[in-house]
Design a protein around this motif. Structure first.
Motif, PDB file in Angstrom:
ATOM      1  N   ALA A   1       0.823  -1.185  -0.037  1.00  0.00           N
ATOM      2  CA  ALA A   1       0.048  -0.051   0.143  1.00  0.00           C
ATOM      3  C   ALA A   1       0.668   1.233   0.136  1.00  0.00           C
ATOM      4  CB  ALA A   1      -0.940   0.052   1.214  1.00  0.00           C
ATOM      5  N   ALA A   2       1.995   1.265   0.676  1.00  0.00           N
ATOM      6  CA  ALA A   2       2.767   2.330   0.762  1.00  0.00           C
ATOM      7  C   ALA A   2       3.689   2.821  -0.576  1.00  0.00           C
ATOM      8  CB  ALA A   2       3.875   2.241   1.769  1.00  0.00           C
ATOM      9  N   LEU A   3       3.774   1.634  -1.244  1.00  0.00           N
ATOM     10  CA  LEU A   3       4.305   1.564  -2.529  1.00  0.00           C
ATOM     11  C   LEU A   3       3.254   2.128  -3.733  1.00  0.00           C
ATOM     12  CD1 LEU A   3       6.607  -1.351  -2.736  1.00  0.00           C
ATOM     13  CD2 LEU A   3       7.399   1.012  -2.525  1.00  0.00           C
ATOM     14  N   VAL A   4       2.073   1.646  -3.814  1.00  0.00           N
ATOM     15  CA  VAL A   4       0.828   1.783  -4.682  1.00  0.00           C
ATOM     16  C   VAL A   4       0.124   3.216  -4.227  1.00  0.00           C
ATOM     17  CG1 VAL A   4      -1.009   0.886  -5.561  1.00  0.00           C
ATOM     18  CG2 VAL A   4       0.814  -0.517  -5.371  1.00  0.00           C
ATOM     19  N   VAL A   5      -0.261   3.436  -3.318  1.00  0.00           N
ATOM     20  CA  VAL A   5      -1.248   4.492  -3.036  1.00  0.00           C
ATOM     21  C   VAL A   5      -0.466   6.000  -3.462  1.00  0.00           C
ATOM     22  CG1 VAL A   5      -2.402   5.914  -1.337  1.00  0.00           C
ATOM     23  CG2 VAL A   5      -2.522   3.574  -1.423  1.00  0.00           C
ATOM     24  N   PRO A   6       0.789   6.113  -3.209  1.00  0.00           N
ATOM     25  CA  PRO A   6       1.062   7.607  -3.743  1.00  0.00           C
ATOM     26  C   PRO A   6       1.448   7.726  -5.059  1.00  0.00           C
ATOM     27  CG  PRO A   6       2.447   6.746  -1.792  1.00  0.00           C
ATOM     28  CD  PRO A   6       1.704   5.532  -2.245  1.00  0.00           C
ATOM     29  N   ASP A   7       1.653   6.432  -5.915  1.00  0.00           N
ATOM     30  CA  ASP A   7       1.738   6.527  -7.337  1.00  0.00           C
ATOM     31  C   ASP A   7       0.278   6.694  -7.900  1.00  0.00           C
ATOM     32  OD1 ASP A   7       3.294   6.302  -9.640  1.00  0.00           O
ATOM     33  OD2 ASP A   7       2.705   4.247 -10.030  1.00  0.00           O
ATOM     34  N   VAL A   8      -0.542   6.202  -7.318  1.00  0.00           N
ATOM     35  CA  VAL A   8      -1.894   6.124  -7.840  1.00  0.00           C
ATOM     36  C   VAL A   8      -2.836   7.501  -7.698  1.00  0.00           C
ATOM     37  CG1 VAL A   8      -4.371   5.396  -7.730  1.00  0.00           C
ATOM     38  CG2 VAL A   8      -2.524   3.604  -7.905  1.00  0.00           C
ATOM     39  N   LEU A   9      -2.729   8.002  -6.458  1.00  0.00           N
ATOM     40  CA  LEU A   9      -3.374   9.209  -6.009  1.00  0.00           C
ATOM     41  C   LEU A   9      -2.606  10.409  -6.098  1.00  0.00           C
ATOM     42  CD1 LEU A   9      -5.148   8.036  -2.832  1.00  0.00           C
ATOM     43  CD2 LEU A   9      -5.838   8.046  -5.106  1.00  0.00           C
ATOM     44  N   GLY A  10      -1.041  10.220  -6.302  1.00  0.00           N
ATOM     45  CA  GLY A  10      -0.379  11.568  -6.411  1.00  0.00           C
ATOM     46  C   GLY A  10      -0.206  11.881  -8.039  1.00  0.00           C
ATOM     47  N   SER A  11      -0.807  11.037  -8.747  1.00  0.00           N
ATOM     48  CA  SER A  11      -0.586  11.438 -10.243  1.00  0.00           C
ATOM     49  C   SER A  11      -1.736  12.361 -10.745  1.00  0.00           C
ATOM     50  CB  SER A  11      -0.703  10.187 -11.242  1.00  0.00           C
ATOM     51  OG  SER A  11      -0.882  10.441 -12.423  1.00  0.00           O
TER      52      SER A  11
ATOM     53  N   ARG B   1      -8.114   7.736 -13.576  1.00  0.00           N
ATOM     54  CA  ARG B   1      -7.718   6.547 -14.252  1.00  0.00           C
ATOM     55  C   ARG B   1      -7.123   5.613 -13.554  1.00  0.00           C
ATOM     56  NH1 ARG B   1      -5.124   9.864 -19.050  1.00  0.00           N
ATOM     57  NH2 ARG B   1      -6.747  11.355 -19.449  1.00  0.00           N
ATOM     58  N   ARG B   2      -6.181   5.830 -12.891  1.00  0.00           N
ATOM     59  CA  ARG B   2      -5.402   4.830 -12.124  1.00  0.00           C
ATOM     60  C   ARG B   2      -5.976   4.253 -10.860  1.00  0.00           C
ATOM     61  NH1 ARG B   2       0.774   6.960 -11.805  1.00  0.00           N
ATOM     62  NH2 ARG B   2       1.133   7.198 -14.059  1.00  0.00           N
ATOM     63  N   LEU B   3      -6.829   4.901 -10.609  1.00  0.00           N
ATOM     64  CA  LEU B   3      -7.806   4.437  -9.436  1.00  0.00           C
ATOM     65  C   LEU B   3      -8.674   3.418 -10.008  1.00  0.00           C
ATOM     66  CD1 LEU B   3      -8.188   4.658  -6.254  1.00  0.00           C
ATOM     67  CD2 LEU B   3     -10.090   6.338  -6.903  1.00  0.00           C
ATOM     68  N   VAL B   4      -9.191   3.601 -11.251  1.00  0.00           N
ATOM     69  CA  VAL B   4     -10.098   2.679 -11.752  1.00  0.00           C
ATOM     70  C   VAL B   4      -9.325   1.364 -11.997  1.00  0.00           C
ATOM     71  CG1 VAL B   4     -11.439   2.147 -13.823  1.00  0.00           C
ATOM     72  CG2 VAL B   4     -11.798   4.381 -12.747  1.00  0.00           C
ATOM     73  N   GLY B   5      -8.121   1.579 -12.554  1.00  0.00           N
ATOM     74  CA  GLY B   5      -7.342   0.233 -13.002  1.00  0.00           C
ATOM     75  C   GLY B   5      -7.068  -0.399 -11.548  1.00  0.00           C
ATOM     76  N   ALA B   6      -6.799   0.368 -10.837  1.00  0.00           N
ATOM     77  CA  ALA B   6      -6.295  -0.250  -9.480  1.00  0.00           C
ATOM     78  C   ALA B   6      -7.418  -1.129  -8.626  1.00  0.00           C
ATOM     79  CB  ALA B   6      -5.725   0.760  -8.352  1.00  0.00           C
ATOM     80  N   ALA B   7      -8.679  -0.435  -8.703  1.00  0.00           N
ATOM     81  CA  ALA B   7      -9.906  -0.980  -8.326  1.00  0.00           C
ATOM     82  C   ALA B   7     -10.201  -2.295  -8.980  1.00  0.00           C
ATOM     83  CB  ALA B   7     -11.068  -0.084  -8.263  1.00  0.00           C
ATOM     84  N   VAL B   8     -10.113  -2.323 -10.308  1.00  0.00           N
ATOM     85  CA  VAL B   8     -10.525  -3.355 -11.146  1.00  0.00           C
ATOM     86  C   VAL B   8      -9.346  -4.647 -10.753  1.00  0.00           C
ATOM     87  CG1 VAL B   8     -10.669  -4.297 -13.347  1.00  0.00           C
ATOM     88  CG2 VAL B   8     -11.810  -2.102 -12.802  1.00  0.00           C
ATOM     89  N   ALA B   9      -7.996  -4.309 -10.770  1.00  0.00           N
ATOM     90  CA  ALA B   9      -7.272  -5.244 -10.595  1.00  0.00           C
ATOM     91  C   ALA B   9      -7.251  -5.837  -9.065  1.00  0.00           C
ATOM     92  CB  ALA B   9      -5.896  -4.349 -10.750  1.00  0.00           C
ATOM     93  N   GLY B  10      -7.489  -4.751  -8.087  1.00  0.00           N
ATOM     94  CA  GLY B  10      -7.931  -5.472  -6.757  1.00  0.00           C
ATOM     95  C   GLY B  10      -9.182  -6.447  -6.612  1.00  0.00           C
ATOM     96  N   ALA B  11     -10.004  -6.023  -7.417  1.00  0.00           N
ATOM     97  CA  ALA B  11     -11.133  -7.026  -7.055  1.00  0.00           C
ATOM     98  C   ALA B  11     -10.951  -8.171  -8.009  1.00  0.00           C
ATOM     99  CB  ALA B  11     -12.359  -6.218  -8.129  1.00  0.00           C
TER     100      ALA B  11
END
Length: 98
Positions: A46-56, A61-71
């Protein structure tokens, strides 16, 4: 500084730390610490992924991709399917103008 000296110094710094980590595998920890350490990989991820997803700038778009991948990962336990599905959702969101 020569290349061999740099390699030797890097080995001198890295090897003891790795040896210590490997030697801890035989250590019997109390149940509290075992339960605590179970959450370390998740928190590091989470410490590696969250800043890259939300800090862009394209965080939506990245949040959609991360949510689908996580699901997909949660539902199927298939890493390849999760990665491919996340990329597909990201590109679909990008093509949709999100």
């Amino acid at each position: 500084m020569s290349g061999w000296l740099v390699i030797g110094l890097m080995w001198a710094v890295t090897y003891p730390a790795r040896l210590l980590g490997l030697s801890l595998g035989r250590l019997n920890l109390p149940p509290f610490w075992q339960a605590f350490l179970r959450f370390v990989p998740v928190s590091v991820f989470a410490a590696l992924v969250v800043p890259d997803v939300l800090g862009s700038p394209e965080w939506a778009r990245r949040l959609v991709g991360a949510a689908v991948a996580g699901a997909l990962l949660w539902r199927t336990r298939n890493l390849a399917l999760g990665i491919l599905g996340g990329f597909a959702a990201y590109w679909a969101a990008r093509l949709a103008g999100l």
